[in-house]
Design a protein around this motif. Structure first.
Motif, PDB file in Angstrom:
ATOM      1  N   GLU A  61       0.826  -1.212   0.000  1.00  0.00           N
ATOM      2  CA  GLU A  61       0.000   0.000   0.000  1.00  0.00           C
ATOM      3  C   GLU A  61       0.856   1.257   0.000  1.00  0.00           C
ATOM      4  O   GLU A  61       0.621   2.187  -0.769  1.00  0.00           O
ATOM      5  N   LEU A  64       2.616   1.725  -3.386  1.00  0.00           N
ATOM      6  CA  LEU A  64       1.698   2.243  -4.406  1.00  0.00           C
ATOM      7  C   LEU A  64       1.424   3.727  -4.188  1.00  0.00           C
ATOM      8  O   LEU A  64       1.388   4.509  -5.153  1.00  0.00           O
ATOM      9  N   PRO A  76       3.210  -4.353 -12.416  1.00  0.00           N
ATOM     10  CA  PRO A  76       3.177  -5.213 -11.230  1.00  0.00           C
ATOM     11  C   PRO A  76       3.478  -6.682 -11.541  1.00  0.00           C
ATOM     12  O   PRO A  76       2.574  -7.510 -11.606  1.00  0.00           O
ATOM     13  N   TYR A  84      -2.857  -7.932  -4.958  1.00  0.00           N
ATOM     14  CA  TYR A  84      -3.365  -6.794  -4.193  1.00  0.00           C
ATOM     15  C   TYR A  84      -4.181  -5.871  -5.111  1.00  0.00           C
ATOM     16  O   TYR A  84      -5.278  -5.432  -4.754  1.00  0.00           O
ATOM     17  N   ILE A  85      -3.651  -5.597  -6.299  1.00  0.00           N
ATOM     18  CA  ILE A  85      -4.348  -4.695  -7.229  1.00  0.00           C
ATOM     19  C   ILE A  85      -5.632  -5.352  -7.751  1.00  0.00           C
ATOM     20  O   ILE A  85      -6.634  -4.671  -7.944  1.00  0.00           O
ATOM     21  N   HIS A  88      -7.993  -4.634  -5.136  1.00  0.00           N
ATOM     22  CA  HIS A  88      -8.205  -3.182  -4.995  1.00  0.00           C
ATOM     23  C   HIS A  88      -8.020  -2.529  -6.369  1.00  0.00           C
ATOM     24  O   HIS A  88      -7.025  -1.833  -6.605  1.00  0.00           O
ATOM     25  N   TRP A  91      -6.371   0.839  -7.845  1.00  0.00           N
ATOM     26  CA  TRP A  91      -4.944   1.070  -8.083  1.00  0.00           C
ATOM     27  C   TRP A  91      -4.540   0.829  -9.532  1.00  0.00           C
ATOM     28  O   TRP A  91      -3.422   1.151  -9.920  1.00  0.00           O
ATOM     29  N   LYS A  92      -5.440   0.322 -10.338  1.00  0.00           N
ATOM     30  CA  LYS A  92      -5.130   0.170 -11.765  1.00  0.00           C
ATOM     31  C   LYS A  92      -4.843   1.531 -12.406  1.00  0.00           C
ATOM     32  O   LYS A  92      -4.233   1.596 -13.458  1.00  0.00           O
ATOM     33  N   VAL A  95      -1.257   1.743 -13.129  1.00  0.00           N
ATOM     34  CA  VAL A  95      -0.646   0.665 -13.903  1.00  0.00           C
ATOM     35  C   VAL A  95      -0.404   1.148 -15.329  1.00  0.00           C
ATOM     36  O   VAL A  95      -1.276   1.760 -15.954  1.00  0.00           O
TER      37      VAL A  95
END
Length: 105
Positions: A61, A64, A76, A84-85, A88, A91-92, A95
């Motif tokens: 976390e 990120l 990632p 994790y992404i 969640h 958080w993309k 990316v």
């Protein structure tokens, strides 16, 4: 993130190519490669002494958040970060568009 980790800072260790979070004298880390403004996260490791406390999650976390604050894009490759992404998906947003594994079924 657990309350006990909120005040801790993640450290970008450029000489060892890893993000580090130290808890109770033990350091968890994520290995990375950097090219231009893209960070590839490769491997996450947390000492056995910290197992079960949520340190690896806090490290992910905080890493990120660091990447977003410093305008990095992310690739990632680390299975923990990838998972994790997936859990969640907000958080993309950081990316790199060239990373399409989230689109695979």
């Amino acid at each position: 993130m657990k309350e006990e980790f909120i005040s801790l800072e993640v450290h970008k260790n450029d000489s060892n190519h890893r993000f580090e979070l130290t808890v109770d004298g033990y350091t968890a880390f994520i290995d990375f490669k950097e090219r231009n403004q893209t960070i590839t996260l490769i491997h996450t490791e947390s000492p056995e002494e910290l197992a079960g406390r949520g340190v690896a999650t806090a490290l992910i976390e905080k890493t990120l958040m660091y990447l977003e604050e410093h305008q990095y894009t992310l690739i990632p490759l680390c299975p923990l970060v990838f998972a994790y992404i997936k859990r969640h998906p907000e958080w993309k947003r950081i990316v790199d568009p060239i990373f399409t594994r989230f689109n695979e079924k």
